[in-house]
Design a protein around this motif. Structure first.
Motif, PDB file in Angstrom:
ATOM      1  N   ALA A 157       1.392  -1.213   0.083  1.00  0.00           N
ATOM      2  CA  ALA A 157       0.357  -0.035   0.291  1.00  0.00           C
ATOM      3  C   ALA A 157       0.612   1.200  -0.292  1.00  0.00           C
ATOM      4  N   ASN A 158       1.791   0.880   1.097  1.00  0.00           N
ATOM      5  CA  ASN A 158       2.409   2.189   0.733  1.00  0.00           C
ATOM      6  C   ASN A 158       3.767   2.641   0.220  1.00  0.00           C
ATOM      7  N   ILE A 159       4.587   1.673  -0.189  1.00  0.00           N
ATOM      8  CA  ILE A 159       4.724   1.432  -1.686  1.00  0.00           C
ATOM      9  C   ILE A 159       4.058   2.348  -2.888  1.00  0.00           C
ATOM     10  N   GLY A 160       3.485   1.668  -3.355  1.00  0.00           N
ATOM     11  CA  GLY A 160       1.645   2.343  -3.914  1.00  0.00           C
ATOM     12  C   GLY A 160       1.952   3.610  -3.816  1.00  0.00           C
ATOM     13  N   ILE A 161       1.612   4.622  -2.991  1.00  0.00           N
ATOM     14  CA  ILE A 161       1.107   5.340  -2.828  1.00  0.00           C
ATOM     15  C   ILE A 161       2.676   6.588  -3.632  1.00  0.00           C
ATOM     16  N   THR A 294       9.357   5.879   6.198  1.00  0.00           N
ATOM     17  CA  THR A 294      10.322   5.928   5.723  1.00  0.00           C
ATOM     18  C   THR A 294      11.099   5.903   4.527  1.00  0.00           C
ATOM     19  N   LEU A 295       9.880   4.608   3.462  1.00  0.00           N
ATOM     20  CA  LEU A 295       9.913   4.994   2.512  1.00  0.00           C
ATOM     21  C   LEU A 295      10.329   6.293   1.138  1.00  0.00           C
ATOM     22  N   TRP A 296       9.434   7.864   2.018  1.00  0.00           N
ATOM     23  CA  TRP A 296      10.241   8.905   1.319  1.00  0.00           C
ATOM     24  C   TRP A 296      10.585   9.102   2.338  1.00  0.00           C
ATOM     25  N   ALA A 298      13.625   7.771   2.823  1.00  0.00           N
ATOM     26  CA  ALA A 298      14.482   6.800   1.794  1.00  0.00           C
ATOM     27  C   ALA A 298      15.219   7.446   0.384  1.00  0.00           C
ATOM     28  N   GLY A 299      14.333   7.531  -0.060  1.00  0.00           N
ATOM     29  CA  GLY A 299      14.134   9.204  -1.262  1.00  0.00           C
ATOM     30  C   GLY A 299      13.538   7.861  -2.687  1.00  0.00           C
ATOM     31  N   TYR A 300      12.381   7.717  -2.328  1.00  0.00           N
ATOM     32  CA  TYR A 300      11.523   6.828  -3.129  1.00  0.00           C
ATOM     33  C   TYR A 300      10.000   7.722  -3.419  1.00  0.00           C
ATOM     34  N   ARG A 301      11.024   7.860  -5.425  1.00  0.00           N
ATOM     35  CA  ARG A 301       9.990   8.592  -6.000  1.00  0.00           C
ATOM     36  C   ARG A 301       9.531   8.390  -6.828  1.00  0.00           C
ATOM     37  N   TYR A 316       1.613  13.295   1.482  1.00  0.00           N
ATOM     38  CA  TYR A 316       1.569  14.445   2.418  1.00  0.00           C
ATOM     39  C   TYR A 316      -0.352  13.884   3.562  1.00  0.00           C
ATOM     40  N   THR A 317      -1.133  13.955   2.228  1.00  0.00           N
ATOM     41  CA  THR A 317      -2.168  13.985   2.638  1.00  0.00           C
ATOM     42  C   THR A 317      -2.053  11.804   3.523  1.00  0.00           C
ATOM     43  N   TYR A 318      -1.738  11.374   3.151  1.00  0.00           N
ATOM     44  CA  TYR A 318      -2.355   9.672   3.916  1.00  0.00           C
ATOM     45  C   TYR A 318      -1.289   9.915   5.026  1.00  0.00           C
ATOM     46  N   ALA A 319       0.158  10.771   5.105  1.00  0.00           N
ATOM     47  CA  ALA A 319       0.609  10.368   5.586  1.00  0.00           C
ATOM     48  C   ALA A 319       0.075  11.252   7.335  1.00  0.00           C
TER      49      ALA A 319
END
Length: 458
Positions: A157-161, A294-296, A298-301, A316-319
């Motif tokens: 879910a979060n990798i998808g975001i 953690t994903l954000w 770590a620089g995943y975009r 940011y909305t989900y966070a």
């Protein structure tokens, strides 16, 4: 290290080779003769850190989804040129390899099993967890965590975001919600059967089992497991650590509390069910918030400069949703935590007060045996209900006024209306039985001998 094989579409061969030569990559190119609108197949090894930027650069030149890219783990590459390339991508001397965004998506997909298998494994896990909680068996509960396939959905879910993959995001959230619902439903069914079969006495306070009690009245320390599981889950995928152990951590945060919801619902304990449900929701939010952050960090975009801004907003909305929900639900958890601290402090203070009272010559024959602080059982946020002081002496009988004396000393230590109960044990006797007297000094004999009780109330 990775070994890439790229099937190059017609008209893109020169652009691909120019990028590889510009990066200093040694490659092998062969003509594609299948007649399927491909012109060449290019193969080359690269450091793991180079996969994501290289594929992003290829896509910006027009080598997009029509190209076929295969990424393979490489054990060893013996080449002076590759050593130079590896040093180039070591990022300040750090040789740790961050998994590329493209490979990360693939791993998340692999860790998310087909739904029938996912549902079957969760149902088995729910049955085992419910049995373990009812039997108060930590070993059985741990077994339920091991077989629960919750790691993939929680991370997908979060990798998808953060990567802008709507399919991966929706699959991850759907699996999480449906999975928790399945565990709760299965636990209700099994617990109802257990109660009807008389495996537990009807009306029993089932939460006296240690494995259940800590899940129906959770405190702030419960967040540590879920937050740690979310962070460790992402690190296990991005840094190549073992996912199996991390999967157990995520299951530990979700499976036992969900089973506790089902058991307390079956026993008709609405307050305890509310506490367990709050823990489930808190842990879901914690796992997802920790994974997303953690994903954000770590620089995943998503690839491309123009994709960053649209993806930053939903991230940011989900966070914000996860964070606000967590803060709201953390309030009752904080209340339980404060109660735990207060109970510990009250027990320590009571011990000191009892020792001080027993120095009075009237009570010099008595010695402290035990002090117990009982709560009122109004889950999820309880309050102190009773202080039980057990004393021993060589003589049978109660000491008139001791309960009142202790009550006067102990009651100012808490704001809750409490009962102070004194239990007497004859030191030389075995096999405790009960007698009692109330705070006003009136004694009533129970059926048997050496254990006597006196009480003082608010």
């Amino acid at each position: 290290m990775r070994y890439l094989e790229i099937t190059v579409p017609e008209g893109k061969r020169r652009a691909v080779l120019n990028i590889l030569e510009d990066e200093g990559i040694d490659y092998v190119a062969s003509d594609e003769t299948s007649g399927r609108e491909y012109t060449a197949v290019v193969r080359f090894p690269v450091p793991t850190q180079a996969v994501e930027p290289l594929l992003d650069r290829l896509k910006r030149t027009g080598v997009g989804d029509e190209a076929r890219v295969v990424v393979i783990d490489a054990e060893t590459v013996i080449s002076e040129g590759f050593a130079t390339l590896q040093e180039q991508y070591s990022y300040g001397g750090q040789t740790g390899a961050r998994t590329s965004r493209q490979v990360l998506r693939t791993k998340a997909d692999e860790l998310t099993p087909p739904f029938p298998i996912y549902a079957a494994m969760l149902l088995i896990s729910a049955i085992v967890a419910t049995a373990g909680l009812l039997a108060d068996s930590p070993a059985v509960v741990i077994g339920a965590m091991v077989i629960a396939p919750l790691l993939g959905p929680a991370l997908a879910a979060n990798i998808g975001i953060v990567t802008g993959d709507a399919r991966l995001k929706s699959t991850g959230f759907r699996y999480q919600l449906v999975g928790v619902g399945l565990v709760v439903a299965a636990s209700i069914g099994l617990a109802v059967l257990a109660r009807l079969a008389g495996l537990e006495p009807a009306g029993v306070d089932i939460v006296v089992a240690t494995e259940l009690e800590e899940r129906v009245s959770p405190n702030l320390f419960s967040l540590a497991v879920a937050l740690g599981a979310g962070i460790a889950g992402i690190l296990s995928l991005t840094r190549g650590f073992s996912e199996a152990i991390v999967g157990v951590m995520i299951a530990a945060a979700l499976i036992p509390p969900s089973a506790a919801v089902g058991i307390t619902v079956a026993w008709g304990m609405s307050g305890a069910a509310t506490g367990a449900a709050a823990l489930v929701v808190v842990n879901l939010l914690s796992v997802n918030l920790a994974a997303l952050a953690t994903l954000w960090i770590a620089g995943y975009r998503p690839q491309g400069l123009f994709d960053v801004s649209p993806t930053r907003r939903p991230t940011y909305t989900y966070a914000a949703i996860f964070g606000i929900g967590l803060l709201v639900l953390a309030v009752p958890l904080a209340s339980v935590t404060l109660l735990d601290f207060h109970t510990t402090e009250l027990e320590s203070t009571t011990e000191a007060e009892v020792e001080d009272v027993l120095t009075d010559p009237r009570y010099e024959e008595f010695e402290i045996e035990d002090i117990v602080i009982e709560l009122d059982g109004n889950y999820p946020v309880q309050s102190v209900d009773r202080v039980i002081v057990t004393v021993s002496s060589q003589n049978a009988g109660t000491e008139p006024g001791l309960a009142d004396h202790l009550y006067r000393e102990i009651s100012p230590q808490t704001d809750d209306p409490i009962v102070v109960e004194v239990q007497y044990i004859v030191a030389e006797e075995r096999g405790p039985t009960e007698q009692g007297d109330t705070a006003n000094g009136q004694e009533t004999d129970a059926q048997d001998g050496p254990l006597r009780v006196s009480k003082a109330r608010a």
